[in-house]
Design a protein around this motif. Structure first.
Motif, short mmCIF file in Angstrom:
data_model
loop_
_atom_site.label_atom_id
_atom_site.label_comp_id
_atom_site.label_asym_id
_atom_site.label_seq_id
_atom_site.Cartn_x
_atom_site.Cartn_y
_atom_site.Cartn_z
N UNK A 25 -26.34 1.08 36.31
CA UNK A 25 -24.89 0.91 36.36
C UNK A 25 -24.16 2.23 36.12
N UNK A 26 -24.83 3.15 35.48
CA UNK A 26 -24.24 4.45 35.17
C UNK A 26 -24.40 5.39 36.35
N UNK A 27 -23.33 6.03 36.76
CA UNK A 27 -23.38 6.93 37.90
C UNK A 27 -23.70 8.37 37.50
N UNK A 28 -23.48 8.73 36.25
CA UNK A 28 -23.70 10.09 35.80
C UNK A 28 -25.12 10.23 35.25
N UNK A 29 -25.83 11.24 35.73
CA UNK A 29 -27.20 11.48 35.27
C UNK A 29 -27.25 11.95 33.83
N UNK A 30 -26.22 12.64 33.37
CA UNK A 30 -26.23 13.16 32.01
C UNK A 30 -25.76 12.12 30.99
N UNK A 31 -25.44 10.94 31.47
CA UNK A 31 -24.99 9.86 30.60
C UNK A 31 -26.15 9.42 29.69
N UNK A 32 -25.91 9.26 28.38
CA UNK A 32 -26.98 8.82 27.47
C UNK A 32 -27.62 7.49 27.88
N UNK A 33 -26.85 6.62 28.50
CA UNK A 33 -27.42 5.35 28.94
C UNK A 33 -28.47 5.57 30.02
N UNK A 34 -28.27 6.60 30.82
CA UNK A 34 -29.20 6.88 31.90
C UNK A 34 -30.54 7.37 31.36
N UNK A 35 -30.52 8.11 30.27
CA UNK A 35 -31.77 8.64 29.71
C UNK A 35 -32.44 7.67 28.74
N UNK A 36 -31.81 6.58 28.44
CA UNK A 36 -32.35 5.60 27.50
C UNK A 36 -33.72 5.08 27.95
N UNK A 37 -33.86 4.78 29.22
CA UNK A 37 -35.14 4.29 29.74
C UNK A 37 -36.22 5.35 29.56
N UNK A 38 -35.92 6.58 29.91
CA UNK A 38 -36.90 7.66 29.77
C UNK A 38 -37.27 7.88 28.31
N UNK A 39 -36.31 7.76 27.43
CA UNK A 39 -36.59 7.90 25.99
C UNK A 39 -37.57 6.82 25.52
N UNK A 40 -37.34 5.58 25.94
CA UNK A 40 -38.23 4.48 25.56
C UNK A 40 -39.64 4.72 26.10
N UNK A 41 -39.75 5.13 27.35
CA UNK A 41 -41.07 5.38 27.94
C UNK A 41 -41.78 6.55 27.25
N UNK A 42 -41.04 7.56 26.86
CA UNK A 42 -41.64 8.68 26.12
C UNK A 42 -42.14 8.22 24.75
N UNK A 43 -41.39 7.35 24.09
CA UNK A 43 -41.82 6.81 22.80
C UNK A 43 -43.10 6.01 22.97
N UNK A 48 -49.07 5.55 22.35
CA UNK A 48 -50.38 5.36 22.98
C UNK A 48 -51.28 6.55 22.71
N UNK A 49 -50.74 7.75 22.87
CA UNK A 49 -51.54 8.96 22.64
C UNK A 49 -51.99 9.05 21.19
N UNK A 50 -51.16 8.63 20.25
CA UNK A 50 -51.53 8.72 18.84
C UNK A 50 -52.65 7.76 18.48
N UNK A 51 -52.85 6.71 19.26
CA UNK A 51 -53.89 5.73 18.98
C UNK A 51 -55.05 5.79 19.97
N UNK A 52 -55.06 6.79 20.82
CA UNK A 52 -56.09 6.89 21.85
C UNK A 52 -57.50 6.97 21.27
#
Length: 62
Positions: A25-43, A48-52
């Motif tokens: 829904x967000x049109x701006x790439x620098x919008x924090x809502x836009x990076x929320x998905x990437x932040x979750x996936x990075x977490x 996963x890496x810590x328990x590998x």
């Protein structure tokens, strides 16, 4: 993945879809809502890496 981040599979999927819809829904790439998905996936990746080593030892054939 659910064992690593302590969420059920349905909760993980819900989190990904919800964050994707919010960012779509967000049109701006620098919008924090836009990076929320990437932040979750990075977490998730970090958890996963810590328990590998644990999972590698369980899958080790003797």
């Amino acid at each position: 993945m659910s064992h690593c981040i302590n969420l059920r599979r349905s909760a993980i999927l819900t989190e990904i879809v919800t964050r994707f819809m919010i960012s779509a829904e967000s049109l701006k790439l620098e919008n924090p809502k836009h990076t929320s998905l990437f932040d979750f996936l990075e977490e998730c990746h970090a958890q996963i890496q810590s328990k590998r080593k644990l999972f590698d030892s369980l899958n080790k054939e003797e």
